[in-house]
Design a protein around this motif. Structure first.
Motif, short mmCIF file in Angstrom:
data_model
loop_
_atom_site.label_atom_id
_atom_site.label_comp_id
_atom_site.label_asym_id
_atom_site.label_seq_id
_atom_site.Cartn_x
_atom_site.Cartn_y
_atom_site.Cartn_z
N ILE A 130 0.84 -1.20 0.00
CA ILE A 130 0.00 0.00 0.00
C ILE A 130 0.87 1.25 0.00
N ALA A 131 1.93 1.26 0.81
CA ALA A 131 2.82 2.42 0.86
C ALA A 131 3.55 2.61 -0.47
N ASP A 132 3.80 1.54 -1.20
CA ASP A 132 4.44 1.66 -2.52
C ASP A 132 3.57 2.43 -3.49
N ARG A 133 2.26 2.31 -3.35
CA ARG A 133 1.34 2.84 -4.35
C ARG A 133 0.62 4.11 -3.96
N THR A 134 0.56 4.43 -2.66
CA THR A 134 -0.23 5.58 -2.22
C THR A 134 0.54 6.39 -1.19
N SER A 135 -0.01 7.56 -0.84
CA SER A 135 0.59 8.41 0.19
C SER A 135 -0.48 9.36 0.74
N GLY A 136 -0.14 10.06 1.81
CA GLY A 136 -1.01 11.10 2.37
C GLY A 136 -2.36 10.58 2.85
N ARG A 138 -4.85 9.50 1.20
CA ARG A 138 -5.29 8.28 0.54
C ARG A 138 -4.70 7.04 1.21
N ALA A 139 -3.44 7.13 1.60
CA ALA A 139 -2.81 6.01 2.28
C ALA A 139 -3.49 5.75 3.62
N ALA A 140 -3.74 6.84 4.38
CA ALA A 140 -4.39 6.69 5.68
C ALA A 140 -5.77 6.07 5.52
N ARG A 141 -6.51 6.49 4.47
CA ARG A 141 -7.84 5.94 4.24
C ARG A 141 -7.76 4.45 3.88
N LEU A 142 -6.81 4.09 3.01
CA LEU A 142 -6.67 2.69 2.62
C LEU A 142 -6.25 1.82 3.80
N PHE A 143 -5.34 2.32 4.63
CA PHE A 143 -4.95 1.56 5.82
C PHE A 143 -6.15 1.38 6.74
N SER A 144 -6.98 2.41 6.84
CA SER A 144 -8.15 2.31 7.70
C SER A 144 -9.16 1.33 7.12
N ILE A 145 -9.36 1.39 5.79
CA ILE A 145 -10.28 0.44 5.14
C ILE A 145 -9.76 -0.98 5.30
N THR A 336 -0.37 4.54 11.24
CA THR A 336 0.35 3.78 10.22
C THR A 336 0.59 4.62 8.98
N GLY A 337 -0.46 5.27 8.48
CA GLY A 337 -0.32 6.10 7.28
C GLY A 337 0.66 7.24 7.47
N LEU A 338 0.59 7.93 8.60
CA LEU A 338 1.48 9.07 8.86
C LEU A 338 2.92 8.62 9.05
#
Length: 411
Positions: A130-136, A138-145, A336-338
């Motif tokens: 996930i970190a390879d493909r996203t950031s900010g 969007r990353a926090a939202r995907l980690f939460s999902i 995690t995202g931050l």
């Protein structure tokens, strides 16, 4: 045919089936913990072990998760994500089989370490993809999902475990976990492509790996968010490892009722993650993380007060346990995202250090809550309170650093 072509860039969307597979890989920790929680007392009887030794199987599993992540994280920054992921999942299935066949508590403790070590490979690489493909945001939202999806595991696992312990015993639970590892392998082979292009990889050499770990450990903002996350996990795992004995031995609930209550608290964690994912965009992840951290502090103080007051009624403590899981739902995805956003060029190593901190703290919390011998909830309350205060301290330090950096930027 399995997908093997690397994505074009780090912002490419992640298909739902890939996200579901990554969530399944990340679910090994709650699955391998919660499914056999109802059988912990039975493990002690069958293997002639006391409560402290039985809880040691939780500790070694957590240590294995930490060690496995540290080993594979930096390597995956050089080798890529896919091959280590597939190899680790094969070994996870073998470790589950060893747990099922363990003839003594000593063998089970060792097998649980191996199960944790191999499971840690999937956990760290799922986050890294996930970190390879996203950031900010969007990353926090995907980690939460992803944690919403992963949150199904602690809801279903104790219910399934409670239903299985009776007819097939705790050994049968480990056979089921072995089958799940095989399912994880098939899904990873089919749906998880390589996410780290060759151009973004680092050399796989001892010095290069050391430099990668050093670069992550000297990124102070990353460490602040990682410590916030890990300490909150200590609070959660203090509750997880103590709850089978508190709910069954002290409160007198059956394994089936324990599973229902444990699942209800897992619903609280999953629901809070769902609310958090909806709020990202309207509020910054840092703001939502602040809400979670200070709610955790308030809940931990309430739990300590309830235990000290020694209420005869069970409901006050059960209510506080539910609120504990809800508050943590606002911490994990955002922290995690931050944290990983602060070390985007070394996402594998960053994910590994994050996981190692997380499960090392969990490994410490597991035996600590057993010091009361299963006769009191006080060790759990103290562990949760100390962990919450450590999480708040780490978060406050990070807030101060962010403030100083903004002031320097404005200057």
């Amino acid at each position: 045919m399995p997908q093997t072509t690397p994505p074009a860039g780090p912002t490419r969307a992640i298909p739902v089936r890939t996200l579901l597979t990554l969530a399944l890989l990340s679910a090994i920790a709650p699955l391998a913990t919660d499914m056999y929680l109802p059988g912990l007392p039975q493990v002690g009887v069958d293997l002639a072990a006391d409560d402290a030794l039985v809880q040691l199987t939780l500790m070694t599993f957590m240590l294995g998760l930490a060690a496995g992540q540290l080993a594979i994280g930096p390597l995956s920054d050089g080798l890529g994500r896919r091959r280590p992921l597939l190899a680790g999942t094969v070994l996870l299935a073998a470790a589950g089989l060893a747990c099922a066949l363990a003839p003594s508590i000593t063998v089970l403790v060792v097998a649980r370490f191996l199960q944790g070590f191999t499971g840690g490979i999937g956990v760290v690489l799922a986050r890294a993809v996930i970190a390879d493909r996203t950031s900010g945001d969007r990353a926090a939202r995907l980690f939460s999902i992803m944690m919403i999806i992963t949150g199904v595991a602690p809801v279903v696992a104790p219910l399934v475990g409670g239903a299985l312990v009776g007819p097939i015993g705790w050994r049968g639970v480990f056979y089921v976990l072995t089958g799940l590892a095989v399912l994880m392998l098939l899904c990873a082979w089919r749906f998880v492509p390589e996410s780290l292009p060759t151009a973004r990889r680092h050399p796989v050499e001892p010095r290069a790996v050391g430099r990668s770990i050093g670069a992550v450990l000297t990124t102070r903002v990353y460490l602040g968010y990682a410590a916030t996350f890990a300490a909150a996990f200590g609070a959660l795992f203090g509750y997880i490892s103590a709850s089978p004995f508190i709910l069954q031995d002290i409160m007198g609930y059956s394994p089936g009722v324990f599973s229902l209550l444990f699942a209800l608290n897992a619903v609280g964690l999953t629901g809070a993650n769902a609310v958090n994912s909806r709020l990202i965009g309207r509020f910054r992840p840092h703001t939502l993380l602040s809400l979670g951290v200070w709610s955790l502090v308030a809940v931990s103080a309430t739990m300590l007060a309830v235990v000290l007051a020694d209420f005869d009624a069970r409901w006050p403590l059960l209510a506080v346990m539910f609120l504990l899981t809800c508050s943590i739902g606002f911490i994990f995805g955002n922290a995690t995202g931050l944290a990983l956003d602060a070390v985007r060029t070394r996402a594998g190593t960053g994910s590994a250090v994050l996981g190692a901190l997380q499960f090392t703290v969990g490994a410490v919390a597991a035996p600590v809550v057993g010091l009361g011998g299963g006769a009191t909830a006080m060790p759990m309350a103290i562990t949760v309170a100390v962990s919450a205060c450590c999480s708040a301290a780490a978060f406050s330090t990070t807030v101060s650093r962010r403030g100083r950096r903004r002031a320097l930027t404005r200057g």
